[in-house]
Design an enzyme around this catalytic site. Structure first.
Site, PDB file in Angstrom:
ATOM      1  N   ILE A  70      18.142 -27.210  -4.326  1.00 44.81           N
ATOM      2  CA  ILE A  70      17.166 -26.334  -4.975  1.00 44.81           C
ATOM      3  C   ILE A  70      16.244 -27.150  -5.872  1.00 44.81           C
ATOM      4  O   ILE A  70      16.641 -28.169  -6.426  1.00 44.81           O
ATOM      5  CB  ILE A  70      17.914 -25.226  -5.773  1.00 44.81           C
ATOM      6  CG1 ILE A  70      17.010 -24.043  -6.085  1.00 44.81           C
ATOM      7  CG2 ILE A  70      18.582 -25.782  -7.026  1.00 44.81           C
ATOM      8  CD1 ILE A  70      17.768 -22.792  -6.517  1.00 44.81           C
ATOM      9  N   CYS A  71      14.989 -26.700  -5.972  1.00 40.13           N
ATOM     10  CA  CYS A  71      14.027 -27.260  -6.926  1.00 40.13           C
ATOM     11  C   CYS A  71      13.308 -26.063  -7.557  1.00 40.13           C
ATOM     12  O   CYS A  71      13.913 -25.012  -7.717  1.00 40.13           O
ATOM     13  CB  CYS A  71      13.082 -28.258  -6.255  1.00 40.13           C
ATOM     14  SG  CYS A  71      12.033 -27.543  -4.975  1.00 40.13           S
ATOM     15  N   ARG A  72      12.051 -26.197  -7.905  1.00 36.34           N
ATOM     16  CA  ARG A  72      11.373 -25.047  -8.516  1.00 36.34           C
ATOM     17  C   ARG A  72      10.945 -24.015  -7.477  1.00 36.34           C
ATOM     18  O   ARG A  72      11.198 -22.825  -7.641  1.00 36.34           O
ATOM     19  CB  ARG A  72      10.165 -25.488  -9.331  1.00 36.34           C
ATOM     20  CG  ARG A  72       9.483 -24.282  -9.955  1.00 36.34           C
ATOM     21  CD  ARG A  72       8.414 -24.611 -10.930  1.00 36.34           C
ATOM     22  NE  ARG A  72       7.855 -23.348 -11.429  1.00 36.34           N
ATOM     23  CZ  ARG A  72       6.838 -23.280 -12.232  1.00 36.34           C
ATOM     24  NH1 ARG A  72       6.261 -24.376 -12.664  1.00 36.34           N
ATOM     25  NH2 ARG A  72       6.386 -22.118 -12.625  1.00 36.34           N
TER      26      ARG A  72
END
Length: 108
Positions: free
Chosen positions: A59-61
């Site tokens: 996951i990232c933004r």
């Protein structure tokens, strides 16, 4: 490179290993409590911290960096899923957040 799947935050199993590849300042401001933090640019050097037999939900933004990380991990023989929508979607879904800076958790 191997194939990998993009999933949503609601597809992540409760006991899954979440790998957060955002930058330190983003992580400090707000993240999933059970996530492991390895910024994208540190991933090759820290690959040994990950279990190749464990499914990784990356996951990232918003999903761009996690897409690249998941693609790279699968190419290294790991089982990785890209979390589409990232931490923005996590927040919108009302999932719990914690911060490391003593402030109310936010997504930067």
């Amino acid at each position: 490179m191997g194939e990998f799947e993009t999933v949503t935050v609601t597809d992540i199993p409760g006991d899954a290993r979440i790998l957060d590849v955002r930058e330190d300042y983003e992580w400090s401001a707000g993240h999933a409590e059970r996530a492991l933090h390895i910024p994208l640019d540190q991933l090759p050097a820290r690959l040994g911290e990950l279990d190749p037999d464990e499914d990784l939900y990356v996951i990232c933004r918003t999903g761009g960096r996690s897409f690249r990380a998941a693609k790279w991990l699968v190419g290294q023989g790991y089982s990785a899923f890209n979390v589409g929508g990232g931490m923005d979607q996590w927040l919108e879904s009302g999932l719990p957040l914690v911060s490391d800076n003593g402030l109310k958790p936010v997504i930067l």
